[in-house]
Write an enzyme that holds these catalytic residues in place. Sequence first.
Site, PDB file in Angstrom:
ATOM      1  N   TYR A 139       0.809  -1.221   0.000  1.00 16.98           N
ATOM      2  CA  TYR A 139       0.000   0.000   0.000  1.00 16.98           C
ATOM      3  C   TYR A 139       0.840   1.268   0.000  1.00 16.98           C
ATOM      4  O   TYR A 139       0.452   2.287  -0.568  1.00 16.98           O
ATOM      5  CB  TYR A 139      -0.924   0.031   1.216  1.00 16.98           C
ATOM      6  CG  TYR A 139      -2.060  -0.950   1.198  1.00 16.98           C
ATOM      7  CD1 TYR A 139      -2.280  -1.802   0.124  1.00 16.98           C
ATOM      8  CD2 TYR A 139      -2.934  -1.020   2.275  1.00 16.98           C
ATOM      9  CE1 TYR A 139      -3.320  -2.704   0.115  1.00 16.98           C
ATOM     10  CE2 TYR A 139      -3.992  -1.917   2.279  1.00 16.98           C
ATOM     11  CZ  TYR A 139      -4.181  -2.762   1.206  1.00 16.98           C
ATOM     12  OH  TYR A 139      -5.224  -3.649   1.212  1.00 16.98           O
TER      13      TYR A 139
ATOM     14  N   GLU B  76     -14.912  34.145  29.966  1.00 17.33           N
ATOM     15  CA  GLU B  76     -14.426  33.603  28.685  1.00 17.33           C
ATOM     16  C   GLU B  76     -14.334  32.086  28.850  1.00 17.33           C
ATOM     17  O   GLU B  76     -13.270  31.521  29.091  1.00 17.33           O
ATOM     18  CB  GLU B  76     -13.082  34.260  28.346  1.00 17.33           C
ATOM     19  CG  GLU B  76     -13.237  35.766  28.173  1.00 17.33           C
ATOM     20  CD  GLU B  76     -11.932  36.541  28.225  1.00 17.33           C
ATOM     21  OE1 GLU B  76     -10.855  35.906  28.314  1.00 17.33           O
ATOM     22  OE2 GLU B  76     -11.983  37.780  28.182  1.00 17.33           O
TER      23      GLU B  76
END
Length: 501
Positions: A277, A411
């Site tokens: 591969y 925040e």
Amino acid sequence: MTLNPGHMSVSHWRAIQTGEHLTLTGESRAAIAASAATVAAIVQRDDAVYGINTGFGLLASTRIDRADLATLQRNLVLSHAAGVGDPLPAPIIRLILGLKIVSLAHGASGIRPETIDALIALLTHDILPVIPAQGSVGASGDLAPLAHMTCCLLGIGDAIVHDVRKPAATALAEAGLAPLTLGPKEGLALLNGTQVSTAIALTALFAAQDLCQSALITGALSTDAARGSDAPFDPRIHALRGHPGQIEVAATLRRLIANSEIRDSHRIGDPRVQDPYCLRCQPQVMGAVFDLLAQVERTLTIEANGVTDNPLVFAAEGEVISGGNFHAEPVAFAADLLALALAETGSIAERRIAMLVDPAHSGLPAFLTPKPGLNSGYMIAHVTAAALTAENRMMAHPASIDSIPTSANQEDHVSMATHGARRSLQMTENLAAILGIEYLVACQALDCLAPLQTSAPLRAAHALLRREIPPLTDDRLLAPDIDHARHLVASGALRAIAKAN
């Protein structure tokens, strides 16, 4: 370079990074002046507007007297200059300055023309603020590093001028520049924004684009050295799937291997039916990588051209509106995608190295040394490539999912874009070394197949390496060879061969 906010390309950002000087259009200057006039009118009316005459973050409800507005902005800069770690390199600092200038040039930030001119002057005189690399969570903007950038404008902290570190006040004075006094909202406009994370991510993207093109050359070298087939690169295969990156990579690999004597010698009578591969699937893997890089480039190009501070000034309506453009989630996602592409490019390259040094798979001498046993050849070079591959896989874990609340939970969701971008930049250095090792190994394997010759473009790549590094006969110190090969890969020299063929 005359800036055109909203229409800057990757080539523009590369030029800024290497020292291009900048100038503004009259249209941008008019927009900046109108934005500054809007802020001045708000101050004059004494309206309560976040970032102009209030505190910041959780302290937004605290009203600030008009007499203290300049001190408010100065205090914001000083308190936020809390970065740690090694300074960012000069090319990234230039890019940060350029990105900030373009963002402010939209005329939506409320700064005065003299403030943006002060930023442009830093680039013109190559006065580069010393900015520590660590300390931003990617929202609300890159506050700490951009505060260090802004300190230089105030004559505070240090700067690098022509590779010499000196006090910022000294650098400004030597260039005939005066320290800046910030007006209302200007400190916040300079600190808020994604310019640091974007600059680092763009730098990593530039490196990744060069390296992944180089990976096509090293992959083609390995394919021919392994006497692999070019049948898997047949255009009909890739047209049936349709991915543009896959189609383009297959075409590049076909061109690179065309007319190779090695390939031609094995067209008849080769008992192998299919290659592994790592050779056969290069178009599928690297094609997906290039498609991902194209997506990253689109995202970062949009981000680099945008306005990412807060609040934003809409001069035509006389309004200032708070929002969240400082949240760097697009940059965080782009950095995570970049990390995936870098990890996979190194992973498939490492498999090709492993195949070439293994005589059971390559049919070549063990570890590509003429006298295996007495010599170890490229045995441990492969181990180094494997170590770097594993390190990149570990670092490819998404940074964007690792939010942490800040500013007393005001925040409460952040992007971690700066961390993700820095991680991707480190991964490019690892990938350059992996591909450098593949370059060494593949060229050594081609030498083992002499007198058969590879294709013309691959002979050029082979000759490029051999001008600096001789074939490995008996064992020698390999680290300098790897470093030379890594440098060749990172320099873009192999990319030029891939693009030319």
